[in-house]
Design a protein around this motif. Structure first.
Motif, PDB file in Angstrom:
ATOM      1  N   LYS A  12      70.289  71.555  19.913  1.00 51.45           N
ATOM      2  CA  LYS A  12      71.192  70.569  20.525  1.00 51.45           C
ATOM      3  C   LYS A  12      72.671  70.953  20.332  1.00 51.45           C
ATOM      4  O   LYS A  12      72.996  71.819  19.500  1.00 51.45           O
ATOM      5  CB  LYS A  12      70.907  69.189  19.924  1.00 51.45           C
ATOM      6  N   LEU A  64      72.799  59.011  23.830  1.00 48.28           N
ATOM      7  CA  LEU A  64      72.011  60.254  23.702  1.00 48.28           C
ATOM      8  C   LEU A  64      72.319  61.194  24.871  1.00 48.28           C
ATOM      9  O   LEU A  64      72.528  62.406  24.659  1.00 48.28           O
ATOM     10  CB  LEU A  64      70.518  59.900  23.677  1.00 48.28           C
ATOM     11  N   THR A  94      62.895  62.668  12.758  1.00 42.80           N
ATOM     12  CA  THR A  94      63.981  62.440  13.721  1.00 42.80           C
ATOM     13  C   THR A  94      65.268  62.033  13.015  1.00 42.80           C
ATOM     14  O   THR A  94      66.350  62.527  13.330  1.00 42.80           O
ATOM     15  CB  THR A  94      63.567  61.311  14.706  1.00 42.80           C
ATOM     16  N   ARG A 105      66.009  69.889  10.367  1.00 42.87           N
ATOM     17  CA  ARG A 105      66.895  68.711  10.410  1.00 42.87           C
ATOM     18  C   ARG A 105      67.485  68.397   9.043  1.00 42.87           C
ATOM     19  O   ARG A 105      68.627  67.927   8.934  1.00 42.87           O
ATOM     20  CB  ARG A 105      66.143  67.523  10.993  1.00 42.87           C
ATOM     21  N   GLU A 113      71.208  60.795  15.953  1.00 40.55           N
ATOM     22  CA  GLU A 113      71.537  61.318  17.289  1.00 40.55           C
ATOM     23  C   GLU A 113      71.866  62.817  17.217  1.00 40.55           C
ATOM     24  O   GLU A 113      71.267  63.619  17.950  1.00 40.55           O
ATOM     25  CB  GLU A 113      72.718  60.558  17.895  1.00 40.55           C
ATOM     26  N   ASN A 115      70.904  65.359  15.728  1.00 41.41           N
ATOM     27  CA  ASN A 115      69.823  65.782  14.823  1.00 41.41           C
ATOM     28  C   ASN A 115      69.328  67.209  15.095  1.00 41.41           C
ATOM     29  O   ASN A 115      68.189  67.547  14.807  1.00 41.41           O
ATOM     30  CB  ASN A 115      68.673  64.756  14.824  1.00 41.41           C
ATOM     31  N   HIS A 118      65.277  69.404  19.173  1.00 37.67           N
ATOM     32  CA  HIS A 118      64.313  68.536  19.864  1.00 37.67           C
ATOM     33  C   HIS A 118      62.987  69.281  19.992  1.00 37.67           C
ATOM     34  O   HIS A 118      62.964  70.511  20.073  1.00 37.67           O
ATOM     35  CB  HIS A 118      64.817  68.185  21.276  1.00 37.67           C
TER      36      HIS A 118
END
Ligand code: CMP
Length: 140
Positions: A12, A64, A94, A105, A113, A115, A118
């Motif tokens: 991300k 998001l 998450t 993570r 958010e 994090n 995905h």
């Protein structure tokens, strides 16, 4: 012969900005995944909304989608046995506050958010998510 499975992973914008991409790719290879597709790209909010359509209407949806279009992301098609469950285990919870030691993570995420990564959560979502970023002929 064991059945190979595919899943969609995203590094991300927060993790790309932190220059965590190389470290995350190393973790992916060390865990025995094959990377069969990889792109760095930026998506707009409409593309993020399409990708996360399953979350439409949830309180965090707009934020998001804004976050996911805030900078470059790296999308990856991963393959191994039990790829979906194994990638989710390697990502960690998450919410990084609940992520186990040794997970991506735990190391790189800063909030629920932002994090870092995905992963698809089931075979049908993996099919949809892989097709969202990779036409079938692009995968090795
Ligand atoms: P991801 O695995 O990409 O799937 C949906 C994303 O929504 C999730 O990671 C988080 O980044 C984000 N998100 C933000 N708030 C929440 C929340 N309260 N519960 C679940 N996901 C959230």
């Amino acid at each position: 012969m064991k059945t190979q499975q595919r899943t969609l992973a995203i590094i991300k914008p927060d993790a790309v900005k932190k220059n965590a991409t190389g470290d995350i790719l190393n973790s992916i290879y060390a865990a025995g995944f094959r990377i069969i597709g990889m792109h760095m790209l930026e998506i707009n909010t409409e593309q993020a909304q399409g990708f996360y359509a399953v979350h439409a209407g949830k309180p965090f949806f707009n934020s998001l989608c804004t976050f996911m279009s805030s900078g470059p992301i790296v999308v990856l098609a991963l393959e191994k046995e039990s790829a979906i469950a194994d990638w989710r285990k390697l990502m960690g919870a998450t919410n990084p506050a609940n992520a186990e030691a040794g997970t991506i993570r735990k190391k790189w995420a800063s909030s629920i958010e932002s994090n870092a990564v995905h992963g698809s959560d089931a075979e049908d979502t993996a099919r949809f998510e892989l097709s969202y970023f990779f036409p079938g002929y692009e995968l090795f």
